[in-house]
Design a protein around this motif. Structure first.
Motif, PDB file in Angstrom:
ATOM      1  N   ALA A 130       8.412  31.942 -24.614  1.00 27.90           N
ATOM      2  CA  ALA A 130       7.853  31.809 -25.957  1.00 27.90           C
ATOM      3  C   ALA A 130       6.377  32.212 -25.967  1.00 27.90           C
ATOM      4  O   ALA A 130       5.602  31.812 -25.093  1.00 27.90           O
ATOM      5  CB  ALA A 130       8.013  30.380 -26.452  1.00 27.90           C
ATOM      6  N   LEU A 131       6.010  32.991 -26.944  1.00 33.95           N
ATOM      7  CA  LEU A 131       4.641  33.462 -27.086  1.00 33.95           C
ATOM      8  C   LEU A 131       3.793  32.385 -27.755  1.00 33.95           C
ATOM      9  O   LEU A 131       4.164  31.822 -28.788  1.00 33.95           O
ATOM     10  CB  LEU A 131       4.624  34.739 -27.926  1.00 33.95           C
ATOM     11  N   ASP A 132       2.646  32.110 -27.179  1.00 33.86           N
ATOM     12  CA  ASP A 132       1.684  31.172 -27.751  1.00 33.86           C
ATOM     13  C   ASP A 132       0.750  31.978 -28.653  1.00 33.86           C
ATOM     14  O   ASP A 132      -0.123  32.701 -28.174  1.00 33.86           O
ATOM     15  CB  ASP A 132       0.909  30.476 -26.633  1.00 33.86           C
ATOM     16  N   PHE A 133       0.942  31.878 -29.967  1.00 34.75           N
ATOM     17  CA  PHE A 133       0.158  32.681 -30.901  1.00 34.75           C
ATOM     18  C   PHE A 133      -1.338  32.387 -30.791  1.00 34.75           C
ATOM     19  O   PHE A 133      -2.161  33.301 -30.772  1.00 34.75           O
ATOM     20  CB  PHE A 133       0.619  32.436 -32.337  1.00 34.75           C
ATOM     21  N   ALA A 134      -1.702  31.109 -30.745  1.00 30.66           N
ATOM     22  CA  ALA A 134      -3.117  30.746 -30.701  1.00 30.66           C
ATOM     23  C   ALA A 134      -3.788  31.291 -29.447  1.00 30.66           C
ATOM     24  O   ALA A 134      -4.918  31.807 -29.499  1.00 30.66           O
ATOM     25  CB  ALA A 134      -3.265  29.228 -30.779  1.00 30.66           C
ATOM     26  N   ALA A 135      -3.102  31.206 -28.316  1.00 31.25           N
ATOM     27  CA  ALA A 135      -3.670  31.735 -27.070  1.00 31.25           C
ATOM     28  C   ALA A 135      -3.743  33.258 -27.106  1.00 31.25           C
ATOM     29  O   ALA A 135      -4.689  33.862 -26.586  1.00 31.25           O
ATOM     30  CB  ALA A 135      -2.834  31.272 -25.886  1.00 31.25           C
ATOM     31  N   THR A 136      -2.761  33.893 -27.735  1.00 32.22           N
ATOM     32  CA  THR A 136      -2.719  35.356 -27.798  1.00 32.22           C
ATOM     33  C   THR A 136      -3.859  35.923 -28.627  1.00 32.22           C
ATOM     34  O   THR A 136      -4.498  36.911 -28.244  1.00 32.22           O
ATOM     35  CB  THR A 136      -1.372  35.821 -28.387  1.00 32.22           C
ATOM     36  N   PHE A 137      -4.144  35.292 -29.767  1.00 29.21           N
ATOM     37  CA  PHE A 137      -5.162  35.812 -30.681  1.00 29.21           C
ATOM     38  C   PHE A 137      -6.496  35.071 -30.589  1.00 29.21           C
ATOM     39  O   PHE A 137      -7.479  35.485 -31.215  1.00 29.21           O
ATOM     40  CB  PHE A 137      -4.646  35.760 -32.122  1.00 29.21           C
ATOM     41  N   GLY A 138      -6.521  33.968 -29.852  1.00 23.19           N
ATOM     42  CA  GLY A 138      -7.761  33.218 -29.731  1.00 23.19           C
ATOM     43  C   GLY A 138      -8.120  32.410 -30.955  1.00 23.19           C
ATOM     44  O   GLY A 138      -9.276  32.021 -31.145  1.00 23.19           O
ATOM     45  N   ARG A 139      -7.124  32.143 -31.795  1.00 20.82           N
ATOM     46  CA  ARG A 139      -7.359  31.334 -32.986  1.00 20.82           C
ATOM     47  C   ARG A 139      -6.026  30.879 -33.544  1.00 20.82           C
ATOM     48  O   ARG A 139      -4.961  31.371 -33.135  1.00 20.82           O
ATOM     49  CB  ARG A 139      -8.117  32.123 -34.051  1.00 20.82           C
TER      50      ARG A 139
END
Length: 251
Positions: free
Chosen positions: A67-76
């Motif tokens: 599963a992709l962690d959106f917050a970690a991926t985009f930094g927000r």
């Protein structure tokens, strides 16, 4: 923004089961699932090659069954929109620039398109886009958590004009049922096509999905955030139609 799906040719599609009966003994081999794309060859320009080498490591996400962690991926922590088949990426870049408070994940298997979007990201300093150069169906299944997407864009997917190829169209009941599971309540699905029979199929399929509701009485006016492509503008001047459909996941 055409998805990188060519019209059928006499060359069999290696990613899609053949329409012909299987040869004797073929039942023993596993069948490949129908994918959301067909890979086509294309030349890479110098700028695209450079962008892929220099910006790919930062903006192209590796596919892996986790599963992709959106917050970690985009930094927000921001609403995330998934685009399936962004073509050469011009509209994707324009939308991301016009909606800086949203983050965008684009799926495209056509390498020149990936290079072209990376080039735009670098030239226009667009921080809120990430890319999967991978089949969107598998990305959805393995990397997008359920009920997390604020929206999904599917603009001008291959219409597979011939009737015997209609089954290869992306917008089918099974795919939509899977897709809607990844929309959060109130999240939207925006499709657009310039092929009226496909628009009719889209409307029928989306209307039949119990978790979706239409935001319009039939087809929707083009939302302001979707830019008019050069191809689309030329078609409109020639009297061709374009149909937008915007559905939301029920709350």
């Amino acid at each position: 923004m055409t998805m990188s799906l060519p019209s059928p040719t006499s060359t069999p599609d290696p990613a899609t089961p053949s329409d012909e009966p299987q040869a004797s003994g073929a039942a023993e081999a596993p069948r490949r699932a129908i994918r959301s794309f067909v890979v086509r060859a294309g030349r890479m320009g110098t700028g695209q090659v450079r962008a892929l080498a220099e910006l790919g490591p930062r903006f192209v996400l590796p596919f892996k069954p986790a599963a992709l962690d959106f917050a970690a991926t985009f930094g927000r922590d921001a609403p995330v929109v998934l685009e399936i088949g962004f073509g050469m990426g011009a509209a994707t870049a324009q939308i991301a620039r016009s909606l800086p408070d949203h983050d965008f994940i684009g799926c495209e298997v056509h390498e020149p398109g990936v290079g072209a979007l990376l080039k735009l990201i670098g030239e226009q300093d667009i921080p809120n886009i990430r890319i999967f150069q991978h089949d969107a169906v598998e990305v959805l299944e393995h990397m997008i958590p359920p009920a997390t997407l604020a929206g999904v864009h599917i603009f001008f997917p291959d219409p597979w004009h011939k009737k015997r190829h209609n089954k290869r169209r992306l917008i089918q009941p099974a795919f939509v049922a899977r897709l809607v599971q990844h929309l959060r309540p109130g999240g939207y699905l925006h499709c657009a096509t310039d092929w009226e029979p496909y628009a009719q199929q889209m409307l029928e399929v989306l209307s039949a999905e119990p978790l979706l509701e239409n935001t319009a009485a039939g087809y929707a006016p083009k939302p302001d955030y979707r830019p008019l492509t050069k191809f689309e503008a030329r078609g409109l001047r020639l009297g061709h139609g374009v149909w937008d459909l915007v559905f939301r996941r029920k709350i």
